[in-house]
Design an enzyme around this catalytic site. Structure first.
Site, PDB file in Angstrom:
ATOM      1  CB  SER A  55      -0.916   0.011   1.228  1.00  0.00           C
ATOM      2  OG  SER A  55      -0.146   0.036   2.415  1.00  0.00           O
ATOM      3  CE1 TYR A  56       3.650   1.337   4.240  1.00  0.00           C
ATOM      4  CE2 TYR A  56       6.003   1.001   3.942  1.00  0.00           C
ATOM      5  CZ  TYR A  56       4.893   1.027   4.762  1.00  0.00           C
ATOM      6  OH  TYR A  56       5.040   0.755   6.096  1.00  0.00           O
ATOM      7  N   GLY A  57       3.026   4.324  -1.152  1.00  0.00           N
ATOM      8  CA  GLY A  57       2.999   5.144  -2.365  1.00  0.00           C
ATOM      9  C   GLY A  57       1.613   5.733  -2.529  1.00  0.00           C
TER      10      GLY A  57
END
Length: 326
Positions: A55-57
């Site tokens: 889920s990073y970004g």
């Protein structure tokens, strides 16, 4: 079950939440060369664990952290190359509820990385709002380990009760839980002092990872009423927490001065002394060098006790992750 290659965990890791996050950390694609230099510096100094998440970004950059880590790890050649460990947290999105959805998510991460995930982690427990959803996701994690797709399985934001339950479930399948990560710092002692997580992890043979060991930057000492706060959400949080954290920051500064270290280095070293693997983030070589200065020495018992006492008296603490279970 296939025999698993050993997963190597260093004394300290590197968090990559900021790599691709514009909203909280002001990421820009022009930073990528600097981030590669951060990666190279960390690995060459034995900091070989890189923590990321699918889920990073933010927005169109979702997955950016994994893409960058994949590129950096493929191009890195040199000392400690064989110890590089990429740990990805898979989000418990509402549309993920079958074991297959977790396997597909891990495969998608592997495609972005251009290599297998080393340590696959459940990003958070759904116990607080949809306990039924979790069973399938956990089954998928165990499947990945049994199939030899990953070297290890970890959890994130779990408390003691939930941890014991998952440990029992996995143990029945012969799947060890390698790591548990929680928000842990001098401004977030709750998981250890109130939930008793370190003792349970020690009992179960699980390594505790400390994320946000610098409390989003508050413990660096860079920010005060006289220095401008960071922009956005972090700035709002700092306005709430900094006035109540003055005595802790003063104590950190005094120890840092006597040790000829920075406040960040003392705060990170405190996490190491508590038997955790801290994973401070770094967006620049300067920050990474500062983090590396937390290694190779140790606070003494008196300094640790002093920090513990001041931390316990601090009025306002870091807000706990909303997904943190008991």
């Amino acid at each position: 079950m296939q025999s698993q290659p050993e997963l190597f965990l260093p004394q300290m890791g590197c968090g990559t939440w900021a790599w691709g996050n514009q909203l909280l950390w002001g990421y820009d694609e022009s930073m990528d060369d600097q981030l590669q230099a951060v990666f190279n510096l960390c690995v060459s100094h034995g900091v070989t664990l890189f923590d990321t998440g699918d889920s990073y970004g933010t927005g169109r950059l979702q997955g950016r952290s994994e893409l960058l880590l994949g590129k950096f790890s493929r191009t890195y050649q040199g000392v400690n190359q064989e110890h590089i460990c990429i740990a990805t947290k898979l989000a418990a999105y509402p549309w993920r509820w079958t074991r297959q959805s977790m396997i597909q998510a891990c495969n998608a991460s592997a495609r972005r990385l251009g290599r297998n995930v080393d340590l696959v982690q459940m990003h958070w427990s759904t116990a607080n709002y949809a306990p039924w959803q979790e069973e399938g996701l956990l089954d998928g994690l165990a499947d990945l380990y049994e199939q030899g797709v990953v070297k290890g399985v970890g959890l994130s934001n779990y408390g003691t009760k939930r941890l014991r339950r998952v440990h029992q479930k996995f143990a029945a399948r012969g799947v060890p839980i390698k790591t548990l990560q929680v928000q842990y710092s001098l401004l977030s002692t709750y998981p250890v002092t109130e939930l008793g997580l370190k003792a349970v992890c020690d009992e179960l043979g699980i390594q505790l990872i400390a994320y946000s060991p610098l409390a989003l930057g508050i413990l660096t000492g860079k920010y005060s009423e006289n220095n401008p706060y960071p922009k956005g959400i972090r700035g709002l949080l700092f306005r709430q927490l900094l006035p109540g954290a003055r005595s802790l920051l003063t104590c950190l500064q005094a120890i840092a001065t006597s040790r000829n270290k920075t406040m960040s280095q003392v705060a990170i070293n405190w996490c190491i002394c508590k038997g955790t693997i801290p994973i401070p983030g770094a967006k620049s070589v300067t920050q990474a060098q500062d983090n590396l200065g937390a290694l190779g020495w140790q606070l003494d018992a008196g300094e640790i006790a002093e920090l513990d006492q001041v931390a316990a008296r601090t009025d306002k603490k870091m807000v706990q992750n909303i997904f943190q279970t008991k």
